[in-house]
Design a protein around this motif. Structure first.
Motif, short mmCIF file in Angstrom:
data_model
loop_
_atom_site.label_atom_id
_atom_site.label_comp_id
_atom_site.label_asym_id
_atom_site.label_seq_id
_atom_site.Cartn_x
_atom_site.Cartn_y
_atom_site.Cartn_z
N SER A 124 0.85 -1.19 0.00
CA SER A 124 0.00 0.00 0.00
C SER A 124 0.89 1.24 0.00
CB SER A 124 -0.90 0.01 1.24
OG SER A 124 -1.68 -1.16 1.32
N ARG A 125 0.62 2.16 -0.92
CA ARG A 125 1.55 3.29 -1.08
C ARG A 125 0.81 4.51 -1.61
NH1 ARG A 125 2.63 4.31 -6.37
NH2 ARG A 125 1.87 2.78 -7.88
N PRO A 126 1.38 5.69 -1.45
CA PRO A 126 0.79 6.88 -2.06
C PRO A 126 0.98 6.86 -3.58
CG PRO A 126 2.85 7.44 -0.97
CD PRO A 126 2.55 6.02 -0.61
N THR A 127 -0.04 7.31 -4.30
CA THR A 127 0.04 7.37 -5.76
C THR A 127 0.02 8.83 -6.20
OG1 THR A 127 -2.34 7.40 -6.27
CG2 THR A 127 -1.35 5.25 -5.75
N ASP A 128 -0.23 9.04 -7.48
CA ASP A 128 -0.30 10.40 -8.01
C ASP A 128 -1.35 11.24 -7.28
OD1 ASP A 128 -2.23 8.65 -9.22
OD2 ASP A 128 -2.57 10.10 -10.81
N ASP A 129 -2.39 10.61 -6.74
CA ASP A 129 -3.41 11.36 -6.00
C ASP A 129 -2.79 12.08 -4.81
OD1 ASP A 129 -4.45 9.04 -7.45
OD2 ASP A 129 -6.41 9.63 -6.68
N SER A 130 -1.99 11.37 -4.05
CA SER A 130 -1.34 11.98 -2.88
C SER A 130 -0.29 13.00 -3.29
CB SER A 130 -0.68 10.90 -2.02
OG SER A 130 -1.63 10.04 -1.45
#
Length: 269
Positions: A31-37
């Motif tokens: 689970s990781r931050p994507t472009d949204d974050s």
């Protein structure tokens, strides 16, 4: 804003491997931050840097901040047109109605003292890329929902305002939508669904679970729904800490700066 980031992180592993199991694990190793974050933080950074300045300065800062962070984190899942925009020496809006305008707007809902000012700022954050009316509308709808939620408006009034102002059909249920729902990246087909996840949820965590199990563009739907849910429900401290832990040091620094900035101005908002 961490409510949006945590939603993105939770949804990241289900974006292309949808789950309809409400008991899915919220966080796993990948689970990781994507472009949204990344773009949520870029917008927050630009708005902090230009507090009190005019629209031109805000637009310039938005482009600068979004390009800088986007280039620093190039493999975060950007769409093709936005990827080109990130690399452009003369970045111009490209009439998009994708949900990228709505997934990055959560900070706007917290940083302005009136609904009108919130709507204006949301338009600015959208227009630098997503200048299609539906792209602008999606950003304004999420920002408005965050503003209304944080200022004590109940869900019935939020539903009524968003439906009336933006023309979204919020009379549907997630159970009715889910069987035929697919991977939609437009504001028109993901923003109202994210708002419905918030409206049907009974807690911050329940909103995230409902958003993810709808299917489709899971990280972005959970990001948008999580942004509103954080403003309405207590967000568990452990989830705030997990969101920060899964950001690297430069991104965590922006998130912590935003937290200090917001609380230094809270009496004005």
């Amino acid at each position: 804003m961490l409510g949006a980031i945590f939603g993105d992180i939770v949804g990241s592993v289900y974006e292309f491997d949808n789950t309809h199991d409400p008991a899915f694990p919220l966080l796993i190793r990948w689970s990781r931050p994507t472009d949204d974050s990344i773009m949520t933080l870029a917008v927050a950074k630009a708005l902090m840097e230009t507090a009190g300045q005019d629209d031109g300065a805000i637009r310039t800062a938005l482009v600068r901040s979004m390009q800088a962070l986007g280039r620093q984190y190039p493999d975060s899942g950007y769409g093709g047109m936005f990827r080109q925009w990130l690399r452009s020496a003369d970045p111009q809006p490209y009439h998009s109605f994708g949900n990228g305008s709505a997934m990055r707007v959560s900070a706007v809902g917290w940083l302005y003292p009136t609904l009108d000012a919130t709507q204006h700022a949301a338009r600015l954050t959208a227009e630098v890329t997503h200048d299609h009316p539906e792209g602008i509308k999606g950003a304004q709808a999420i920002a408005a929902a965050v503003f209304l939620a944080r200022t004590g408006t109940d869900k019935a009034a939020i539903r009524s305002f968003i439906a009336r102002k933006f023309g979204y059909n919020l009379s549907r249920t997630l159970d009715a939508i889910r069987p035929g729902y697919a991977f939609y990246e437009t504001c028109q087909q993901s923003v109202p669904e994210a708002i419905l996840a918030f409206l049907e949820g009974t807690s911050y965590e329940d909103v995230i679970r409902k958003a993810v199990t709808l299917g489709g563009d899971s990280d972005t739907i959970a990001c948008m729904a999580g942004a509103i849910a954080e403003a309405y429900y207590p967000m568990p401290q452990q989830y705030r800490e997990e969101a920060l832990l899964r950001l690297d040091a430069p991104l965590r620094c922006i998130a912590e700066q935003y937290h200090r900035f917001y609380h230094s101005r809270k009496h004005l908002l």
